[in-house]
Design an enzyme around this catalytic site. Structure first.
Site, PDB file in Angstrom:
ATOM      1  N   CYS A 245       0.825  -1.208   0.000  1.00 25.63           N
ATOM      2  CA  CYS A 245       0.000   0.000   0.000  1.00 25.63           C
ATOM      3  C   CYS A 245       0.866   1.268   0.000  1.00 25.63           C
ATOM      4  CB  CYS A 245      -0.970  -0.034   1.174  1.00 25.63           C
ATOM      5  SG  CYS A 245      -2.367   1.109   0.995  1.00 25.63           S
ATOM      6  N   HIS A 330      -3.826  -5.252  -0.239  1.00 24.86           N
ATOM      7  CA  HIS A 330      -3.506  -5.815   1.078  1.00 24.86           C
ATOM      8  C   HIS A 330      -3.528  -7.340   1.043  1.00 24.86           C
ATOM      9  CE1 HIS A 330      -3.534  -2.149   3.613  1.00 24.86           C
ATOM     10  NE2 HIS A 330      -4.264  -1.683   2.621  1.00 24.86           N
ATOM     11  N   GLU A 332      -2.587  -9.317   3.314  1.00 20.27           N
ATOM     12  CA  GLU A 332      -2.974  -9.831   4.637  1.00 20.27           C
ATOM     13  C   GLU A 332      -4.477  -9.781   4.852  1.00 20.27           C
ATOM     14  OE1 GLU A 332      -3.363  -5.551   5.295  1.00 20.27           O
ATOM     15  OE2 GLU A 332      -2.014  -6.795   4.128  1.00 20.27           O
TER      16      GLU A 332
END
EC number: 6.3.5.5
Length: 365
Positions: A245, A330, A332
């Protein structure tokens, strides 16, 4: 209790207030996620923003202690069509309304969130203020037009380094507004993690003898963090690097590319991203208002690895010479799909390969 949202273009939307009774200004954005509101309000990347949820009913499973992405929420306000007053979930500990009251974060319900979202899509992100009904609209509008939101990374980054011990590779995680999900993924893989502030110098990082460096997500304009850009110029090529990001954008700037503000950003849990090399499409969680300019990559040592299928913007970069890659989305998740979770494995593989190359050079010397 009535409350109004005043936008910088003079638009006034009146609804029912919930949460904290304070007045707050911020950049008004929207997210398309149907779930994950707890992760959203605790995601440091939303620092200074008033978040509009496009899904009509928010709060129906309450708030629990497990799903926070940071200790303190960073949003300046929430806007929903309808808030659920009676959440039902076995993990629920407190309602969204009561949690926002505790944290003194204002909310607005009962407005046409579709209308507001269309306005943002048409005219771009707008500054706004959640305020009481007796507020002077003309004065608020003039103040909003003059407001510049800065220093978000400074607000949400850790102030001091701290360890998250493991027995595996030592990873220095630079915190620009880190989601806990990133740290959890490294911990799952038994990495020996040291989290450091956003303004840590290259010399200080290298002194920690890292096997790899992780650049976290974070809020705002990457050009507002010049110290991180300078740090990366001295780091790239010396240690394997993985950025997410804001970390992706800072890596691009340090490598000679450019970034610019998107009209209304990417915020949601269902953004399709294509891997250029394999053709594989991953559904990703995203939250960013800036992007790397595609044409600016041409005269650098970077190559574009991933693109967004919705608008064609750059979603991934890799250095042509050095062990470094980054993504705009993202992997995760937290919340969101885990299609891209294997990027953490790619990072560890890159670290191992870099170590082997170093050992071979020493043996051949």
């Amino acid at each position: 209790m009535k409350r109004q949202l005043i936008l910088e273009d003079g638009t006034v939307l009146i609804g029912t207030g919930f949460g904290g009774e304070i007045e707050k200004s911020g950049e008004v954005v929207f997210t398309t996620g149907m779930t994950g509101y707890q992760e959203t309000l605790s995601d440091p990347s939303y620092c200074g923003q008033i978040v509009t949820f496009t899904y009509p009913l928010i709060g129906n499973y309450g708030i629990n202690r497990d799903d926070f992405e940071s200790i303190h929420p960073s949003v300046n306000g929430l806007i929903v069509n309808e808030i659920c007053d009676h959440p039902s979930n076995f993990r629920n500990e407190i309602s969204l309304n009561d949690y926002l009251k505790e944290r003194n974060i204002p909310g607005l319900a009962g407005i046409d969130t579709r209308k507001l979202t269309r306005k943002i899509r048409q005219y771009g992100t707008l500054r706004g203020r959640l305020c009481n009904m007796d507020a002077d609209v003309e004065y608020i509008v003039s103040q909003l037009k003059a407001t510049v939101f800065t220093d978000h990374v400074k607000r949400v980054s850790t102030k001091d380094p701290y360890p998250s011990p493991g027995r595996g590779h030592r990873v220095v995680l630079v915190d620009f507004g880190m989601k806990h999900g990133i740290l959890r993924e490294l911990n799952k893989r038994d990495c020996d993690v040291i989290v450091v502030p956003y303004n840590t110098t290259a010399e200080e990082i290298l002194r920690l003898s890292p096997d790899g460096i992780m650049l976290s997500n974070g809020p705002g304009d990457p050009k507002d963090v010049p110290e991180a850009i300078e740090m990366l110029k001295d780091i790239i090529g010396k240690v394997p690097l993985f950025g997410i990001c804001l970390g992706h954008q800072l890596f691009a700037l340090a490598s000679g590319a450019n970034t610019s503000k998107l009209k209304f950003g990417h915020r949601g849990l269902n953004h399709p991203v294509k891997n250029i090399a394999t053709g594989k499409v991953a559904i990703t969680s995203q939250n960013h208002g800036y992007a790397v300019e595609e044409e600016s990559v041409e005269n650098t040592e970077l190559e574009i690895t991933h693109v967004a299928l919705n608008d064609g913007t750059v979603e991934g970069l890799r250095h042509k010479k050095f062990p470094a890659f980054t993504v705009q989305y993202h992997p995760e998740a937290s919340a969101g799909p885990e299609d891209a979770n294997d990027l953490f494995e790619d990072f560890l593989t890159m670290i191992e390969n870099f170590k082997k190359e170093g050992e071979e050079l020493c043996q051949n010397a």
